[in-house]
Scaffold this motif. Structure first.
Motif, mmCIF file in Angstrom:
data_model
loop_
_atom_site.group_PDB
_atom_site.id
_atom_site.type_symbol
_atom_site.label_atom_id
_atom_site.label_comp_id
_atom_site.label_asym_id
_atom_site.label_seq_id
_atom_site.Cartn_x
_atom_site.Cartn_y
_atom_site.Cartn_z
ATOM 1 N N ASP A 66 36.107 42.571 46.087
ATOM 2 C CA ASP A 66 36.870 43.562 46.261
ATOM 3 C C ASP A 66 36.818 44.452 47.339
ATOM 4 O OD1 ASP A 66 38.495 43.084 43.970
ATOM 5 O OD2 ASP A 66 37.204 44.131 42.389
ATOM 6 N N THR A 67 35.301 44.857 47.509
ATOM 7 C CA THR A 67 34.989 45.914 48.354
ATOM 8 C C THR A 67 35.484 45.522 49.887
ATOM 9 O OG1 THR A 67 33.173 46.510 46.991
ATOM 10 C CG2 THR A 67 33.124 47.328 49.123
ATOM 11 N N PHE A 68 35.101 44.266 50.226
ATOM 12 C CA PHE A 68 35.538 43.790 51.677
ATOM 13 C C PHE A 68 36.560 43.128 51.746
ATOM 14 C CE2 PHE A 68 30.807 44.331 51.291
ATOM 15 C CZ PHE A 68 30.260 45.195 52.273
ATOM 16 N N GLU A 69 37.621 43.172 50.632
ATOM 17 C CA GLU A 69 38.993 42.495 50.749
ATOM 18 C C GLU A 69 38.564 41.028 51.463
ATOM 19 O OE1 GLU A 69 41.437 45.046 52.793
ATOM 20 O OE2 GLU A 69 41.230 46.788 51.131
ATOM 21 N N ALA A 79 45.132 45.845 45.423
ATOM 22 C CA ALA A 79 44.122 46.759 45.217
ATOM 23 C C ALA A 79 44.244 48.367 44.526
ATOM 24 C CB ALA A 79 43.157 46.819 46.338
ATOM 25 N N GLU A 80 45.422 48.888 45.057
ATOM 26 C CA GLU A 80 45.596 50.259 44.719
ATOM 27 C C GLU A 80 46.315 50.316 43.635
ATOM 28 O OE1 GLU A 80 49.163 48.333 47.240
ATOM 29 O OE2 GLU A 80 47.152 48.434 47.287
ATOM 30 N N GLU A 81 46.518 49.539 42.882
ATOM 31 C CA GLU A 81 46.956 49.499 41.243
ATOM 32 C C GLU A 81 45.735 49.745 40.286
ATOM 33 O OE1 GLU A 81 49.282 46.530 39.558
ATOM 34 O OE2 GLU A 81 50.892 46.518 41.264
ATOM 35 N N ILE A 82 44.497 49.510 40.789
ATOM 36 C CA ILE A 82 43.387 49.867 39.968
ATOM 37 C C ILE A 82 43.269 51.194 39.767
ATOM 38 C CG2 ILE A 82 40.932 49.880 39.957
ATOM 39 C CD1 ILE A 82 40.842 47.168 41.297
ATOM 40 N N TYR A 192 44.529 48.131 32.955
ATOM 41 C CA TYR A 192 45.730 47.388 33.190
ATOM 42 C C TYR A 192 45.631 46.621 34.191
ATOM 43 C CZ TYR A 192 48.480 50.406 29.906
ATOM 44 O OH TYR A 192 48.942 50.944 28.802
ATOM 45 N N VAL A 193 44.697 46.871 35.047
ATOM 46 C CA VAL A 193 44.259 45.988 35.996
ATOM 47 C C VAL A 193 42.799 45.721 35.854
ATOM 48 C CG1 VAL A 193 44.110 45.460 38.624
ATOM 49 C CG2 VAL A 193 46.065 46.791 37.628
ATOM 50 N N PRO A 194 42.580 44.403 35.128
ATOM 51 C CA PRO A 194 41.250 43.969 35.006
ATOM 52 C C PRO A 194 40.422 43.730 36.186
ATOM 53 C CG PRO A 194 42.572 42.827 33.438
ATOM 54 C CD PRO A 194 43.531 43.477 34.551
#
Length: 335
Positions: A66-69, A79-82, A192-194
């Motif tokens: 996640d962090t380093f895409e 990612a922005e949906e989190i 909503y975004v696990p």
């Protein structure tokens, strides 16, 4: 040498000797404490510790992605949906998960207080009885491996089935009754975004009923040994994390083997799929039998055994386009 190691030495050698199975009289039973798998802790402690350690190691792996895409192509949601859609902060999630781990560890320690010390020294005797009952054409080696490993595999399989059944019906009940959803289950759906370390983000009551109590009952009903418990608890933990990881990685063995994967469970976390796809964590059996699997995805899932990331994104894009079109048409009518 003693305990389990001594048993292996006496029961099996490199020449494949199983002479004790053909002894005129049954082998004596000489019970001794079973040696632990690891010298630093008992097998019971291992069964408690392994799921917790694996939870944070596996979650950490996905957090790094996640962090380093590192795998954006396989991310289910941008990612922005989190931050935009989730109602719980990562700190809140972290706090609840740590509490869940403390609770399950305490329950496990209570169980340990009432358990007898694991013993060994009876195995040759039992295999001798198996040999007397088995047809003559069954080779000794088959009896040996069936006893040593086959029984464990069967017990674990029924443990998986029990956990799936227990969690499916409790999960569905949590959605059927507004009181239970509002006060117990709704917290889990604040994501909503696990994401991976949010897999056990639950209300403590729900966490105790679905996870802690469910696995404890599976342990007791299936008569699991501590080592079998360690396998069941750890595997179930890893599968649950994978279902919430937010990725559909092509090399992920859980998503290759099981139709109940991250995309399948993601549907349940969306508003349009909230009352469907209750099955967790292993199979989709109960959803299919009782008709609670999400409908409307058939054209994207056709000729596939499982939901795939590319088809799911195509499906989500189509739904978003249709939603925007409806809003546009409604605005025109209002004017």
């Amino acid at each position: 040498m003693n305990g389990t190691a001594d048993f292996f030495e006496k029961s099996f050698d490199l020449k494949g000797g199983y002479g004790y199975m053909h002894s005129v009289s049954e082998p004596a039973v000489n019970l001794v404490p079973r040696a632990s798998l690891l010298p630093s802790m008992t097998d019971a402690t291992l069964a408690l510790a392994a799921p917790v350690v694996v939870y944070w190691l596996q979650s950490g792996f996905f957090h790094i992605i996640d962090t380093f895409e590192l795998a954006e192509k396989y991310r289910i949601h941008p990612a922005e949906e989190i931050a935009r859609r989730n109602r719980a902060t990562r700190l809140q999630v972290l706090r609840e998960v740590i509490f869940q781990h403390i609770m399950q560890t305490v329950v496990g320690l209570v169980f340990m207080k009432f358990e007898a010390e694991p013993m060994t020294g009876f195995e040759q005797n039992e295999m001798w009885h198996w040999r007397q009952q088995a047809p003559g054409f069954v080779p000794d080696v088959a009896i040996y491996y069936a006893y040593m490993y086959g029984v464990s595999c069967i017990k674990l399989f029924f443990g998986f089935l029990f956990i799936d059944t227990w969690q499916y019906f409790w999960h569905r009940i949590m959605h059927m009754f507004p009181f239970m959803y509002k006060y117990f289950h709704s917290i889990h759906h604040e994501l909503y975004v696990p994401y991976a370390f949010g897999a056990l983000f639950n209300n403590p009551v729900e966490g105790f009923i679905l996870d802690t109590l469910g696995t404890a009952l599976a342990m007791v009903l299936c008569g699991l040994t501590h080592r079998e418990e360690a396998i069941l608890f750890t595997f179930a933990t890893m599968k649950t994390i994978d279902d919430h990881c937010g990725y559909a990685l092509p090399f992920d063995p859980f998503q290759i083997v099981f139709p109940n994967n991250a995309v399948y469970h993601d549907i349940h976390h969306q508003q349009f799929g909230l009352k469907t796809n209750f099955a967790q964590p292993f199979f989709t059996f109960w959803d299919n039998v009782l008709g609670t699997n999400f409908k409307g995805f058939e054209e994207y899932q056709k000729k596939q055994r499982r939901v795939t990331i590319d088809k799911y994104k195509e499906f989500l894009a189509k739904r978003e386009t249709e939603r925007a079109e409806k809003i546009k048409n409604f605005s025109k009518k209002e004017k």
